[in-house]
Design an enzyme around this catalytic site. Structure first.
Site, mmCIF file in Angstrom:
data_model
loop_
_atom_site.group_PDB
_atom_site.id
_atom_site.type_symbol
_atom_site.label_atom_id
_atom_site.label_comp_id
_atom_site.label_asym_id
_atom_site.label_seq_id
_atom_site.Cartn_x
_atom_site.Cartn_y
_atom_site.Cartn_z
ATOM 1 N N ARG A 171 -9.937 -3.412 -9.178
ATOM 2 C CA ARG A 171 -8.975 -3.246 -8.077
ATOM 3 C C ARG A 171 -7.583 -3.033 -8.651
ATOM 4 O O ARG A 171 -6.775 -2.315 -8.064
ATOM 5 C CB ARG A 171 -9.008 -4.485 -7.162
ATOM 6 C CG ARG A 171 -10.359 -4.629 -6.485
ATOM 7 C CD ARG A 171 -10.380 -5.744 -5.484
ATOM 8 N NE ARG A 171 -10.056 -7.014 -6.110
ATOM 9 C CZ ARG A 171 -10.376 -8.187 -5.594
ATOM 10 N NH1 ARG A 171 -11.025 -8.262 -4.446
ATOM 11 N NH2 ARG A 171 -10.044 -9.300 -6.205
ATOM 12 N N ARG A 212 -2.161 -4.707 5.671
ATOM 13 C CA ARG A 212 -3.382 -5.492 5.842
ATOM 14 C C ARG A 212 -3.278 -6.110 7.225
ATOM 15 O O ARG A 212 -2.383 -6.915 7.497
ATOM 16 C CB ARG A 212 -3.505 -6.559 4.761
ATOM 17 C CG ARG A 212 -4.714 -7.452 4.951
ATOM 18 C CD ARG A 212 -5.043 -8.289 3.739
ATOM 19 N NE ARG A 212 -5.788 -7.508 2.755
ATOM 20 C CZ ARG A 212 -6.650 -8.033 1.882
ATOM 21 N NH1 ARG A 212 -6.887 -9.327 1.868
ATOM 22 N NH2 ARG A 212 -7.288 -7.254 1.016
ATOM 23 N N CYS A 270 -17.196 -8.004 -2.948
ATOM 24 C CA CYS A 270 -15.734 -7.777 -2.936
ATOM 25 C C CYS A 270 -14.938 -9.065 -3.110
ATOM 26 O O CYS A 270 -13.728 -9.003 -3.366
ATOM 27 C CB CYS A 270 -15.337 -7.053 -1.656
ATOM 28 S SG CYS A 270 -15.601 -8.036 -0.175
ATOM 29 N N GLN A 285 -10.713 -1.323 -1.414
ATOM 30 C CA GLN A 285 -11.750 -2.082 -2.116
ATOM 31 C C GLN A 285 -12.828 -1.137 -2.647
ATOM 32 O O GLN A 285 -13.328 -1.284 -3.762
ATOM 33 C CB GLN A 285 -12.378 -3.098 -1.149
ATOM 34 C CG GLN A 285 -13.599 -3.803 -1.711
ATOM 35 C CD GLN A 285 -13.267 -4.720 -2.876
ATOM 36 O OE1 GLN A 285 -12.370 -5.535 -2.785
ATOM 37 N NE2 GLN A 285 -13.986 -4.587 -3.982
ATOM 38 N N ASP A 340 -21.349 -9.264 1.201
ATOM 39 C CA ASP A 340 -20.001 -9.768 1.487
ATOM 40 C C ASP A 340 -20.171 -11.025 2.337
ATOM 41 O O ASP A 340 -21.279 -11.310 2.830
ATOM 42 C CB ASP A 340 -19.192 -8.672 2.226
ATOM 43 C CG ASP A 340 -17.733 -9.055 2.485
ATOM 44 O OD1 ASP A 340 -17.238 -10.026 1.873
ATOM 45 O OD2 ASP A 340 -17.084 -8.364 3.305
ATOM 46 N N HIS A 385 -12.154 -1.008 4.867
ATOM 47 C CA HIS A 385 -11.483 -1.584 3.685
ATOM 48 C C HIS A 385 -11.552 -0.569 2.534
ATOM 49 O O HIS A 385 -12.167 -0.822 1.502
ATOM 50 C CB HIS A 385 -12.159 -2.910 3.314
ATOM 51 C CG HIS A 385 -11.364 -3.757 2.385
ATOM 52 N ND1 HIS A 385 -10.068 -3.465 2.019
ATOM 53 C CD2 HIS A 385 -11.684 -4.904 1.727
ATOM 54 C CE1 HIS A 385 -9.636 -4.398 1.186
ATOM 55 N NE2 HIS A 385 -10.589 -5.276 0.985
#
Ligand code: NVA
Length: 199
Positions: free
Chosen positions: A196, A10, A168, A40, A128, A37
């Site tokens: 997830r 990350r 998310c 996700q 988001d 991403h």
């Protein structure tokens, strides 16, 4: 690479994960960069398939920042045969490179400034945060630019009657999404969050 079986990175700058990928001899997984991403989106796709029984032919609308999660959603939509519409204020549109990549994968991505246009007839409506990791210094400017891009009950009325809402997380209630939508019957956000784990 000699210590581990794989690297999940990350990072802020997408170039970092690409550089890791070039040099590592074990698999490198992007678990969030400023550009993409993808992990996700696996959970998001799983949630869509659970709810609709299919992915192909669904219309996904993205409202707000054309950010990392938006970029990966565009690519996923192209790969899965979904229609993709993005509504973002000028200056915050998804990357040209991503749009070109989606096109080469056979995707159809419409980018517009008007949220109503993007959400019209959508099966899935996503948003988001307006201020992603690394954007904090621009917070004030962004709050102003995105004011018209809130996912609220009025906007959701333009989607299909059985549409679902995804986010998310973490969400900023009262900014990009209202409590009413976040906690409402169309919200699949908690399933999405749990997925997830499974994906
Ligand atoms: N766009 C957000 C996603 C957080 C999971 C960020 O990059 O901060």
């Amino acid at each position: 690479s000699r210590f581990v079986s794989g690297i999940a990175a990350r990072v802020y700058d997408h170039a970092t994960v690409e550089e890791l990928g070039r040099h590592a001899t074990v698999p490198v997984i992007n678990v969030l960069s400023n550009a993409e991403h993808p992990c996700q989106i696996l959970a998001d796709l799983m949630t869509m398939r659970e709810r609709f029984g299919r992915l192909e032919g669904l219309k996904v609308a993205w409202v707000g920042d054309g950010n990392n999660v938006c970029n990966s959603t565009i690519l996923a939509a192209a790969m899965m045969g979904m229609e993709m519409a993005v509504a973002s204020p000028p200056g915050y549109w998804p990357d040209r490179k991503i749009l070109d990549q989606a096109e080469s994968l056979g995707g159809r991505t419409v980018v517009v400034a008007d949220p109503l246009e993007a959400v019209g007839g959508a099966d899935v409506v996503e948003t988001d945060t307006w201020i992603s990791m690394g954007d904090e210094a621009e917070a004030e400017k962004r709050l102003e630019a995105f004011r018209r891009y809130q996912l609220n009950a009025d906007l959701m009325r333009h989607a299909k009657s059985d549409a679902i809402v995804l986010h998310c997380l973490p969400a900023h209630r009262g900014q990009e999404i209202t409590d009413e939508v976040m906690d409402g019957p169309k919200s699949a956000i908690l399933d999405q969050s749990e997925n997830r784990l499974h994906s």
